[in-house]
Motif scaffolding. Sequence first.
Motif, PDB file in Angstrom:
ATOM      1  N   THR A   1       0.891  -1.446   0.251  1.00 57.38           N
ATOM      2  CA  THR A   1      -0.458  -0.083  -0.265  1.00 57.38           C
ATOM      3  C   THR A   1       1.139   0.747  -0.085  1.00 57.38           C
ATOM      4  O   THR A   1       0.764   2.020  -0.557  1.00 57.38           O
ATOM      5  N   GLU A   2       2.118   1.587   0.871  1.00 62.22           N
ATOM      6  CA  GLU A   2       3.026   2.276   0.699  1.00 62.22           C
ATOM      7  C   GLU A   2       3.455   2.350  -0.361  1.00 62.22           C
ATOM      8  O   GLU A   2       3.376   3.722  -0.887  1.00 62.22           O
ATOM      9  N   GLU A   3       3.891   1.581  -1.207  1.00 66.01           N
ATOM     10  CA  GLU A   3       4.562   1.766  -2.807  1.00 66.01           C
ATOM     11  C   GLU A   3       2.925   2.006  -3.792  1.00 66.01           C
ATOM     12  O   GLU A   3       3.575   3.254  -4.533  1.00 66.01           O
TER      13      GLU A   3
ATOM     14  N   ALA B   1       2.123   5.929  -3.312  1.00 68.15           N
ATOM     15  CA  ALA B   1       3.609   7.010  -3.751  1.00 68.15           C
ATOM     16  C   ALA B   1       3.280   7.938  -4.420  1.00 68.15           C
ATOM     17  O   ALA B   1       2.630   7.729  -5.014  1.00 68.15           O
TER      18      ALA B   1
END
Length: 120
Positions: free
Chosen positions: A107-109, A112
């Motif tokens: 999810t973080e990737e 971005a």
Amino acid sequence: MSRTLVIKLTAGAEEPERANQAFTVAASAVAAGAEVSLWLTGESVWFAVPGRAEEFDLPHAAPLADLLAGVLAGGRLTVCTQCAKRRDLTEADLLPGVRIAGAPAFTEEILAGNAQAIVY
């Protein structure tokens, strides 16, 4: 600022064209100088186990082992935590350089600001 290509592969050897396409795009993007993160989920996690990519064969396609080597040489390869656990795989079972991570990291990737996500 360059963009990061995040690819999630949800198919393994049971769907060879889809599996090969994800690796082809990932390896091509690495070769073009892009930052690449390839995530393996479901049955595709087996490609991160030594020798498995060499067993894969798809006529008229680049060898999966070569594509995998290209991704590992210049990109990041991640195996889904839950998928690894369901198959009793640990990082010790995987090729050098492959990590195991879960949904928060994925999810973080993809969230971005400079990311482009593709799912196969």
